[in-house]
Design a protein around this motif. Structure first.
Motif, PDB file in Angstrom:
ATOM      1  N   ASP A 278      38.051  44.658  39.805  1.00  0.00           N
ATOM      2  CA  ASP A 278      38.086  45.791  38.881  1.00  0.00           C
ATOM      3  C   ASP A 278      39.309  45.615  37.991  1.00  0.00           C
ATOM      4  OD1 ASP A 278      38.421  48.151  37.521  1.00  0.00           O
ATOM      5  OD2 ASP A 278      38.257  49.449  39.281  1.00  0.00           O
ATOM      6  N   PRO A 279      39.146  45.323  36.703  1.00  0.00           N
ATOM      7  CA  PRO A 279      40.300  45.019  35.862  1.00  0.00           C
ATOM      8  C   PRO A 279      41.319  46.154  35.770  1.00  0.00           C
ATOM      9  CG  PRO A 279      38.304  45.262  34.535  1.00  0.00           C
ATOM     10  CD  PRO A 279      37.871  45.227  35.963  1.00  0.00           C
ATOM     11  N   ALA A 280      40.898  47.392  36.016  1.00  0.00           N
ATOM     12  CA  ALA A 280      41.833  48.523  35.970  1.00  0.00           C
ATOM     13  C   ALA A 280      42.834  48.469  37.115  1.00  0.00           C
ATOM     14  CB  ALA A 280      41.070  49.845  36.000  1.00  0.00           C
ATOM     15  N   ASN A 281      42.526  47.723  38.179  1.00  0.00           N
ATOM     16  CA  ASN A 281      43.475  47.596  39.280  1.00  0.00           C
ATOM     17  C   ASN A 281      44.606  46.627  38.945  1.00  0.00           C
ATOM     18  OD1 ASN A 281      42.361  49.460  41.045  1.00  0.00           O
ATOM     19  ND2 ASN A 281      40.929  47.969  41.919  1.00  0.00           N
ATOM     20  N   ALA A 282      44.357  45.713  38.018  1.00  0.00           N
ATOM     21  CA  ALA A 282      45.423  44.836  37.538  1.00  0.00           C
ATOM     22  C   ALA A 282      46.197  45.507  36.408  1.00  0.00           C
ATOM     23  CB  ALA A 282      44.841  43.514  37.062  1.00  0.00           C
ATOM     24  N   ASP A 283      45.485  46.179  35.513  1.00  0.00           N
ATOM     25  CA  ASP A 283      46.108  46.796  34.346  1.00  0.00           C
ATOM     26  C   ASP A 283      45.381  48.096  34.013  1.00  0.00           C
ATOM     27  OD1 ASP A 283      47.317  47.456  31.949  1.00  0.00           O
ATOM     28  OD2 ASP A 283      46.204  45.964  30.782  1.00  0.00           O
ATOM     29  N   GLN A 284      46.003  49.218  34.368  1.00  0.00           N
ATOM     30  CA  GLN A 284      45.389  50.523  34.109  1.00  0.00           C
ATOM     31  C   GLN A 284      45.204  50.786  32.612  1.00  0.00           C
ATOM     32  OE1 GLN A 284      46.831  53.908  36.679  1.00  0.00           O
ATOM     33  NE2 GLN A 284      48.497  52.462  37.090  1.00  0.00           N
ATOM     34  N   TRP A 285      46.138  50.322  31.793  1.00  0.00           N
ATOM     35  CA  TRP A 285      46.066  50.600  30.357  1.00  0.00           C
ATOM     36  C   TRP A 285      44.980  49.798  29.656  1.00  0.00           C
ATOM     37  CZ3 TRP A 285      52.029  49.969  29.295  1.00  0.00           C
ATOM     38  CH2 TRP A 285      52.699  51.135  29.702  1.00  0.00           C
ATOM     39  N   GLY A 286      44.693  48.597  30.165  1.00  0.00           N
ATOM     40  CA  GLY A 286      43.752  47.717  29.477  1.00  0.00           C
ATOM     41  C   GLY A 286      44.347  47.030  28.262  1.00  0.00           C
ATOM     42  N   THR A 287      45.666  46.998  28.169  1.00  0.00           N
ATOM     43  CA  THR A 287      46.340  46.405  27.006  1.00  0.00           C
ATOM     44  C   THR A 287      46.729  44.952  27.224  1.00  0.00           C
ATOM     45  OG1 THR A 287      48.407  47.327  27.862  1.00  0.00           O
ATOM     46  CG2 THR A 287      47.277  48.581  26.139  1.00  0.00           C
ATOM     47  N   ALA A 288      46.832  44.508  28.474  1.00  0.00           N
ATOM     48  CA  ALA A 288      47.294  43.147  28.756  1.00  0.00           C
ATOM     49  C   ALA A 288      46.189  42.128  28.505  1.00  0.00           C
ATOM     50  CB  ALA A 288      47.781  43.041  30.199  1.00  0.00           C
ATOM     51  N   ASN A 289      46.596  40.915  28.197  1.00  0.00           N
ATOM     52  CA  ASN A 289      45.643  39.812  28.165  1.00  0.00           C
ATOM     53  C   ASN A 289      45.027  39.648  29.553  1.00  0.00           C
ATOM     54  OD1 ASN A 289      48.471  39.167  28.603  1.00  0.00           O
ATOM     55  ND2 ASN A 289      47.870  37.032  28.902  1.00  0.00           N
ATOM     56  N   ASP A 290      43.804  39.149  29.610  1.00  0.00           N
ATOM     57  CA  ASP A 290      43.127  39.013  30.900  1.00  0.00           C
ATOM     58  C   ASP A 290      43.858  38.014  31.788  1.00  0.00           C
ATOM     59  OD1 ASP A 290      41.188  40.811  30.155  1.00  0.00           O
ATOM     60  OD2 ASP A 290      39.781  39.272  29.451  1.00  0.00           O
ATOM     61  N   MET A 291      44.081  38.416  33.033  1.00  0.00           N
ATOM     62  CA  MET A 291      44.634  37.479  34.015  1.00  0.00           C
ATOM     63  C   MET A 291      43.556  36.472  34.393  1.00  0.00           C
ATOM     64  SD  MET A 291      46.757  36.154  36.135  1.00  0.00           S
ATOM     65  CE  MET A 291      48.193  37.198  35.968  1.00  0.00           C
ATOM     66  N   ASP A 292      43.884  35.179  34.323  1.00  0.00           N
ATOM     67  CA  ASP A 292      42.931  34.160  34.726  1.00  0.00           C
ATOM     68  C   ASP A 292      43.635  33.147  35.630  1.00  0.00           C
ATOM     69  OD1 ASP A 292      44.337  32.298  33.092  1.00  0.00           O
ATOM     70  OD2 ASP A 292      43.068  32.761  31.372  1.00  0.00           O
ATOM     71  N   GLU A 293      42.888  32.172  36.113  1.00  0.00           N
ATOM     72  CA  GLU A 293      43.447  31.234  37.084  1.00  0.00           C
ATOM     73  C   GLU A 293      44.567  30.385  36.481  1.00  0.00           C
ATOM     74  OE1 GLU A 293      40.708  27.640  37.771  1.00  0.00           O
ATOM     75  OE2 GLU A 293      39.331  29.186  37.035  1.00  0.00           O
ATOM     76  N   PHE A 294      44.521  30.150  35.161  1.00  0.00           N
ATOM     77  CA  PHE A 294      45.554  29.335  34.530  1.00  0.00           C
ATOM     78  C   PHE A 294      46.873  30.106  34.443  1.00  0.00           C
ATOM     79  CE2 PHE A 294      41.444  27.898  32.845  1.00  0.00           C
ATOM     80  CZ  PHE A 294      41.474  26.595  33.312  1.00  0.00           C
ATOM     81  N   ILE A 295      46.795  31.393  34.093  1.00  0.00           N
ATOM     82  CA  ILE A 295      47.993  32.230  34.065  1.00  0.00           C
ATOM     83  C   ILE A 295      48.538  32.392  35.479  1.00  0.00           C
ATOM     84  CG2 ILE A 295      48.859  34.557  33.602  1.00  0.00           C
ATOM     85  CD1 ILE A 295      46.867  34.695  31.270  1.00  0.00           C
ATOM     86  N   ALA A 296      47.644  32.683  36.425  1.00  0.00           N
ATOM     87  CA  ALA A 296      48.076  32.875  37.814  1.00  0.00           C
ATOM     88  C   ALA A 296      48.777  31.628  38.345  1.00  0.00           C
ATOM     89  CB  ALA A 296      46.876  33.219  38.686  1.00  0.00           C
ATOM     90  N   ALA A 297      48.257  30.454  37.977  1.00  0.00           N
ATOM     91  CA  ALA A 297      48.832  29.200  38.488  1.00  0.00           C
ATOM     92  C   ALA A 297      50.257  28.978  37.997  1.00  0.00           C
ATOM     93  CB  ALA A 297      47.949  28.019  38.084  1.00  0.00           C
ATOM     94  N   LYS A 298      50.601  29.550  36.819  1.00  0.00           N
ATOM     95  CA  LYS A 298      51.972  29.410  36.318  1.00  0.00           C
ATOM     96  C   LYS A 298      52.976  29.985  37.321  1.00  0.00           C
ATOM     97  CE  LYS A 298      51.402  27.940  31.909  1.00  0.00           C
ATOM     98  NZ  LYS A 298      52.088  26.790  31.304  1.00  0.00           N
TER      99      LYS A 298
END
Length: 313
Positions: A278-298
């Motif tokens: 549920d994307p709202a659990n990562a970002d309630q506002w919905g303003t952030a770029n989508d978290m993906d595996e490439f960002i997470a791997a950083k």
């Protein structure tokens, strides 16, 4: 039987890296910390709004590593009590309680956690003369929290709860059978520490509390104008209800500007499990770029070479 928590708060995180001068410039000139003491190849950095003598210690080393994670205790007898409990539980000490020669002094025990990180718990550190951060001033007030990657996160979370008395605030998962992030508290802030499921033991991120939303956004904007690539954000997490903007420092460690971290009622709090599908659990506002595996791997970071080898401290 786990230890009753004798830890009161997070003090500082100590990191080492080859590109020391570049790191020092980043944290002082760009990130907004203040150098309060230094020696050859070592820099102690304070947050202007915090009574801690320093919240980050940088050290020049041929290899990047996490040197130390430091927490506070209320008084010297608590340090002695904790040390005795750790010894009785078979935890390997780096050194028994003794006086510190770092800025502000103090009395501390150092020990290895289950994955070999060096942890310090100290009392009687002389508070730093700090100041109130003014409105619209985009510099960190304090070190908010530090998270670490672990290839065996369930065991590591259990270790910190059992031996240091941390409490679980919330857990993040990807589906019902894949827990990936655990938020732990040592006071009524939602979290001061946390563990992230990763491919190896390493530093995940350090987060710095800003005065409020305006100052947080001004800090986020300042980093953009300075040309510092934003990894993820701005947004607002569900767990902890805090805002977030993540960046990489020059050594590749993830650092975060945040504000308004949730303050819990210890008597009534029950941990939640939030599903990141549920994307709202990562970002309630919905303003952030989508978290993906490439960002997470950083934020998986490089393998920490320091485990079970006490660094020069």
């Amino acid at each position: 039987m786990g230890n009753t928590s004798l830890i009161t708060h997070l003090r500082h995180v100590d990191i080492a890296m080859p590109n020391f001068a570049e790191q020092r410039r980043f944290y002082t000139e760009l990130w907004g910390l203040t150098e309060t003491a230094s020696d050859t190849g070592v820099s102690f950095l304070a947050a202007e709004g915090s009574p801690e003598q320093y919240v980050v210690r940088l050290r020049r080393d041929a290899r990047k590593r996490t040197d130390l994670l430091a927490f506070g205790a209320a008084a010297a007898p608590d340090v002695d009590t904790l040390a005795a409990q750790l010894i009785s539980q078979g935890v390997q000490l780096v050194h028994e309680p003794k006086l510190l020669d770092t800025p502000g002094g103090g009395y501390a025990v150092r020990f290895f956690d289950n994955e070999g990180r060096v942890v310090e718990v100290s009392a009687d550190v002389t508070p730093r003369r700090h100041r109130k951060i003014e409105a619209r001033e985009p510099v960190p007030v304090r070190l908010s929290h530090v998270l670490m990657n672990s290839p065996t996160p369930e065991a590591t979370v259990a270790w910190y709860i059992e031996h240091l008395g941390f409490r679980l605030s919330d857990t993040m998962c990807l589906g019902s059978d894949r827990e990936i992030m655990w938020f732990l508290r040592c006071n009524n802030f939602h979290h001061s520490f946390g563990i992230v499921r990763g491919p190896h033991a390493a530093f995940h991120h350090a987060s710095f509390e800003m005065r409020g939303i305006d100052e947080y956004m001004r800090g986020t904007g300042r980093m953009r104008r300075l040309g510092i690539e934003r990894l993820w954000g701005p947004g607002r997490h569900r767990a902890g209800d805090n805002s977030f903007s993540y960046y990489l420092d020059p050594a590749g460690n993830t650092v975060e500007y945040t504000t308004e971290l949730e303050i819990l009622d210890e008597d009534t709090w029950h941990p939640h499990i939030y599903d990141l599908r549920d994307p709202a659990n990562a970002d309630q506002w919905g303003t952030a770029n989508d978290m993906d595996e490439f960002i997470a791997a950083k934020s998986h970071n490089d393998i920490d070479p320091g485990l079970f080898v006490a660094p020069p401290l």
